[in-house]
Design a protein around this motif. Structure first.
Motif, PDB file in Angstrom:
ATOM      1  N   MET A  82       0.131  -8.109 -65.053  1.00  0.00           N
ATOM      2  CA  MET A  82      -0.609  -7.402 -66.091  1.00  0.00           C
ATOM      3  C   MET A  82       0.233  -6.286 -66.674  1.00  0.00           C
ATOM      4  N   PRO A  83      -0.027  -5.924 -67.931  1.00  0.00           N
ATOM      5  CA  PRO A  83       0.518  -4.663 -68.436  1.00  0.00           C
ATOM      6  C   PRO A  83       0.037  -3.508 -67.561  1.00  0.00           C
ATOM      7  N   VAL A  84       0.831  -2.463 -67.474  1.00  0.00           N
ATOM      8  CA  VAL A  84       0.534  -1.359 -66.572  1.00  0.00           C
ATOM      9  C   VAL A  84      -0.866  -0.790 -66.799  1.00  0.00           C
ATOM     10  N   TRP A  85      -1.224  -0.562 -68.048  1.00  0.00           N
ATOM     11  CA  TRP A  85      -2.516   0.080 -68.299  1.00  0.00           C
ATOM     12  C   TRP A  85      -3.672  -0.880 -68.057  1.00  0.00           C
ATOM     13  N   GLN A  86      -3.447  -2.166 -68.222  1.00  0.00           N
ATOM     14  CA  GLN A  86      -4.482  -3.139 -67.856  1.00  0.00           C
ATOM     15  C   GLN A  86      -4.697  -3.148 -66.347  1.00  0.00           C
ATOM     16  N   ALA A  87      -3.645  -2.848 -65.594  1.00  0.00           N
ATOM     17  CA  ALA A  87      -3.768  -2.788 -64.139  1.00  0.00           C
ATOM     18  C   ALA A  87      -4.747  -1.699 -63.720  1.00  0.00           C
ATOM     19  N   PHE A  88      -4.775  -0.594 -64.445  1.00  0.00           N
ATOM     20  CA  PHE A  88      -5.746   0.457 -64.132  1.00  0.00           C
ATOM     21  C   PHE A  88      -7.170  -0.010 -64.442  1.00  0.00           C
ATOM     22  N   ASP A  89      -7.342  -0.753 -65.522  1.00  0.00           N
ATOM     23  CA  ASP A  89      -8.661  -1.313 -65.818  1.00  0.00           C
ATOM     24  C   ASP A  89      -9.108  -2.258 -64.705  1.00  0.00           C
ATOM     25  N   PHE A  90      -8.173  -3.026 -64.200  1.00  0.00           N
ATOM     26  CA  PHE A  90      -8.455  -3.939 -63.090  1.00  0.00           C
ATOM     27  C   PHE A  90      -8.883  -3.155 -61.851  1.00  0.00           C
ATOM     28  N   LEU A  91      -8.171  -2.080 -61.551  1.00  0.00           N
ATOM     29  CA  LEU A  91      -8.516  -1.244 -60.395  1.00  0.00           C
ATOM     30  C   LEU A  91      -9.908  -0.640 -60.540  1.00  0.00           C
ATOM     31  N   ASN A  92     -10.282  -0.324 -61.757  1.00  0.00           N
ATOM     32  CA  ASN A  92     -11.582   0.305 -61.978  1.00  0.00           C
ATOM     33  C   ASN A  92     -12.761  -0.613 -61.691  1.00  0.00           C
ATOM     34  N   GLU A  93     -12.513  -1.881 -61.487  1.00  0.00           N
ATOM     35  CA  GLU A  93     -13.587  -2.788 -61.085  1.00  0.00           C
ATOM     36  C   GLU A  93     -14.122  -2.451 -59.700  1.00  0.00           C
ATOM     37  N   LEU A  94     -13.435  -1.556 -58.975  1.00  0.00           N
ATOM     38  CA  LEU A  94     -13.881  -1.136 -57.654  1.00  0.00           C
ATOM     39  C   LEU A  94     -14.901  -0.013 -57.712  1.00  0.00           C
ATOM     40  N   VAL A  95     -15.259   0.457 -58.897  1.00  0.00           N
ATOM     41  CA  VAL A  95     -16.229   1.545 -59.016  1.00  0.00           C
ATOM     42  C   VAL A  95     -17.528   1.171 -58.311  1.00  0.00           C
ATOM     43  N   ASP A  96     -18.070   2.139 -57.561  1.00  0.00           N
ATOM     44  CA  ASP A  96     -19.345   1.932 -56.869  1.00  0.00           C
ATOM     45  C   ASP A  96     -20.293   3.056 -57.270  1.00  0.00           C
ATOM     46  N   ASP A  97     -21.427   2.709 -57.863  1.00  0.00           N
ATOM     47  CA  ASP A  97     -22.356   3.716 -58.362  1.00  0.00           C
ATOM     48  C   ASP A  97     -23.053   4.496 -57.256  1.00  0.00           C
ATOM     49  N   SER A  98     -22.931   4.045 -55.994  1.00  0.00           N
ATOM     50  CA  SER A  98     -23.606   4.739 -54.898  1.00  0.00           C
ATOM     51  C   SER A  98     -22.772   5.867 -54.319  1.00  0.00           C
ATOM     52  N   ASP A  99     -21.548   6.074 -54.810  1.00  0.00           N
ATOM     53  CA  ASP A  99     -20.688   7.125 -54.270  1.00  0.00           C
ATOM     54  C   ASP A  99     -21.379   8.478 -54.424  1.00  0.00           C
ATOM     55  N   PRO A 100     -21.628   9.213 -53.327  1.00  0.00           N
ATOM     56  CA  PRO A 100     -22.358  10.472 -53.412  1.00  0.00           C
ATOM     57  C   PRO A 100     -21.527  11.634 -53.930  1.00  0.00           C
ATOM     58  N   ASP A 101     -20.191  11.515 -53.949  1.00  0.00           N
ATOM     59  CA  ASP A 101     -19.348  12.644 -54.300  1.00  0.00           C
ATOM     60  C   ASP A 101     -18.962  12.686 -55.768  1.00  0.00           C
ATOM     61  N   THR A 102     -18.794  11.541 -56.364  1.00  0.00           N
ATOM     62  CA  THR A 102     -18.316  11.509 -57.744  1.00  0.00           C
ATOM     63  C   THR A 102     -18.730  10.205 -58.393  1.00  0.00           C
ATOM     64  N   ASP A 103     -19.021  10.263 -59.678  1.00  0.00           N
ATOM     65  CA  ASP A 103     -19.307   9.029 -60.400  1.00  0.00           C
ATOM     66  C   ASP A 103     -18.122   8.646 -61.278  1.00  0.00           C
ATOM     67  N   LEU A 104     -16.954   9.225 -60.981  1.00  0.00           N
ATOM     68  CA  LEU A 104     -15.755   8.897 -61.736  1.00  0.00           C
ATOM     69  C   LEU A 104     -15.135   7.616 -61.194  1.00  0.00           C
ATOM     70  N   ASP A 105     -14.457   6.896 -62.078  1.00  0.00           N
ATOM     71  CA  ASP A 105     -13.841   5.647 -61.658  1.00  0.00           C
ATOM     72  C   ASP A 105     -12.533   5.913 -60.921  1.00  0.00           C
ATOM     73  N   GLN A 106     -11.926   4.837 -60.403  1.00  0.00           N
ATOM     74  CA  GLN A 106     -10.700   4.966 -59.618  1.00  0.00           C
ATOM     75  C   GLN A 106      -9.582   5.621 -60.434  1.00  0.00           C
ATOM     76  N   PHE A 107      -9.489   5.282 -61.702  1.00  0.00           N
ATOM     77  CA  PHE A 107      -8.437   5.848 -62.528  1.00  0.00           C
ATOM     78  C   PHE A 107      -8.593   7.359 -62.657  1.00  0.00           C
ATOM     79  N   GLN A 108      -9.826   7.827 -62.769  1.00  0.00           N
ATOM     80  CA  GLN A 108     -10.045   9.273 -62.891  1.00  0.00           C
ATOM     81  C   GLN A 108      -9.620  10.004 -61.618  1.00  0.00           C
ATOM     82  N   HIS A 109      -9.887   9.401 -60.456  1.00  0.00           N
ATOM     83  CA  HIS A 109      -9.427  10.015 -59.199  1.00  0.00           C
ATOM     84  C   HIS A 109      -7.903  10.097 -59.178  1.00  0.00           C
ATOM     85  N   LEU A 110      -7.242   9.020 -59.579  1.00  0.00           N
ATOM     86  CA  LEU A 110      -5.789   9.034 -59.598  1.00  0.00           C
ATOM     87  C   LEU A 110      -5.262  10.065 -60.591  1.00  0.00           C
ATOM     88  N   LEU A 111      -5.933  10.160 -61.729  1.00  0.00           N
ATOM     89  CA  LEU A 111      -5.507  11.115 -62.749  1.00  0.00           C
ATOM     90  C   LEU A 111      -5.714  12.551 -62.264  1.00  0.00           C
TER      91      LEU A 111
END
Length: 291
Positions: A82-111
């Motif tokens: 994948m292109p690099v930035w598409q790889a981040f979109d792919f990683l964001n598929e791991l988002v879980d709405d039940s996370d009690p600490d943050t509703d940010l996606d994986q990319f936001q945590h990395l950022l």
């Protein structure tokens, strides 16, 4: 054993493992701007049975042979390109709405991690390391169970240290009674160097192998050993580390607080940051990544 025969994913989401780290390793540094160090130390939540069950699975099935098989399966990097930035979109598929600490996606945590590193004036390759350090979690999207993706990492091929969290579960590991593996040095020589040591399998080793041709050695140590808490917190494996490893671990120790304590409910302004990160990624990495 077929991985599908057991309950593979005891954690409600992958961040539960990191929450457990915050309880076990409270850090006094000032990186945590969203909570005080006391709030991290006294995380207002009962200890999760799911974390204990996660480590029971991890310590039972992470054997020397298991890691060899996973390396053969995944280090061909033939699953996806994948292109690099598409790889981040792919990683964001791991988002879980039940996370009690943050509703940010994986990319936001990395950022947030990379921005905390950048704010403290560290080299740009370290900023990029913060941005990519959890990219290996895409293993979950290829069907890998959580206990084979996250969790504290540790050496295999030698005796399990009692400094590893929930070390009592290693009694169920097939390597535990293996006379070749269950001594202090096992198959290794004293101070042989970690590059010669088989580590447990997970996102650390995977992202290290993905990035090893592109980033400086200091960054690669951060990627490969940022979950090796038995060493960089407890010094349980000094007898395997070379002098060079000991010197390089200062980079691992520098990196970890940025990973654990940079979470904040306010997302970075990506519109403002995008030009900087596009230039940074282009400086070090190819246009596409292989997974």
């Amino acid at each position: 054993m077929n991985n599908q025969d057991i309950s593979n994913n005891p954690l409600a989401d992958l961040d539960h493992w990191e929450d457990d780290l915050l309880r076990r390793y409270p850090d006094p540094d000032t990186i945590a701007t969203n909570k005080t160090k006391e709030e991290y130390r006294n995380y207002e939540e009962p200890a999760r049975d799911s974390v204990k069950e996660f480590y029971r699975l991890n310590h039972t099935y992470q054997s020397y042979e298991f890691v060899e098989n996973k390396k053969n399966e995944f280090l061909k990097f033939d699953k996806k390109e994948m292109p690099v930035w598409q790889a981040f979109d792919f990683l964001n598929e791991l988002v879980d709405d039940s996370d009690p600490d943050t509703d940010l996606d994986q990319f936001q945590h990395l950022l947030q991690t990379s921005e905390a590193i950048r704010a403290d004036g560290h080299p740009d390759w370290m900023v990029l390391t913060g941005l990519f350090h959890d990219m290996g979690k895409v293993l979950c999207l290829f069907g890998e169970p959580q206990w084979a993706v996250v969790g504290d990492t540790f050496p295999l091929g030698c005796a399990f240290s009692d400094k590893i969290v929930y070390s009592e579960f290693f009694t169920s590991n097939p390597d535990y009674d293996n006379e070749t593996f269950n001594t202090k040095y096992g198959i290794y020589e004293p101070n042989c160097g970690l590059d010669n040591v088989q580590m447990s399998w997970g996102h650390d080793e995977y992202v290290y192998q993905m990035m090893k041709d592109y980033l400086p050695e200091s960054a690669l140590y951060m990627l490969r050993y940022h979950s090796f808490y038995a060493q960089h917190r407890e010094h349980a494996y000094d007898h395997l580390l070379s002098k060079h490893d000991q010197e390089m671990f200062k980079w691992v120790n520098l990196f970890n607080p940025y990973d654990l304590y940079s979470k904040n409910p306010v997302p970075p302004n990506w519109a403002e940051l995008k030009p900087y990160y596009e230039d940074l990624v282009a400086k070090y990495l190819p246009a596409t990544l292989k997974f």
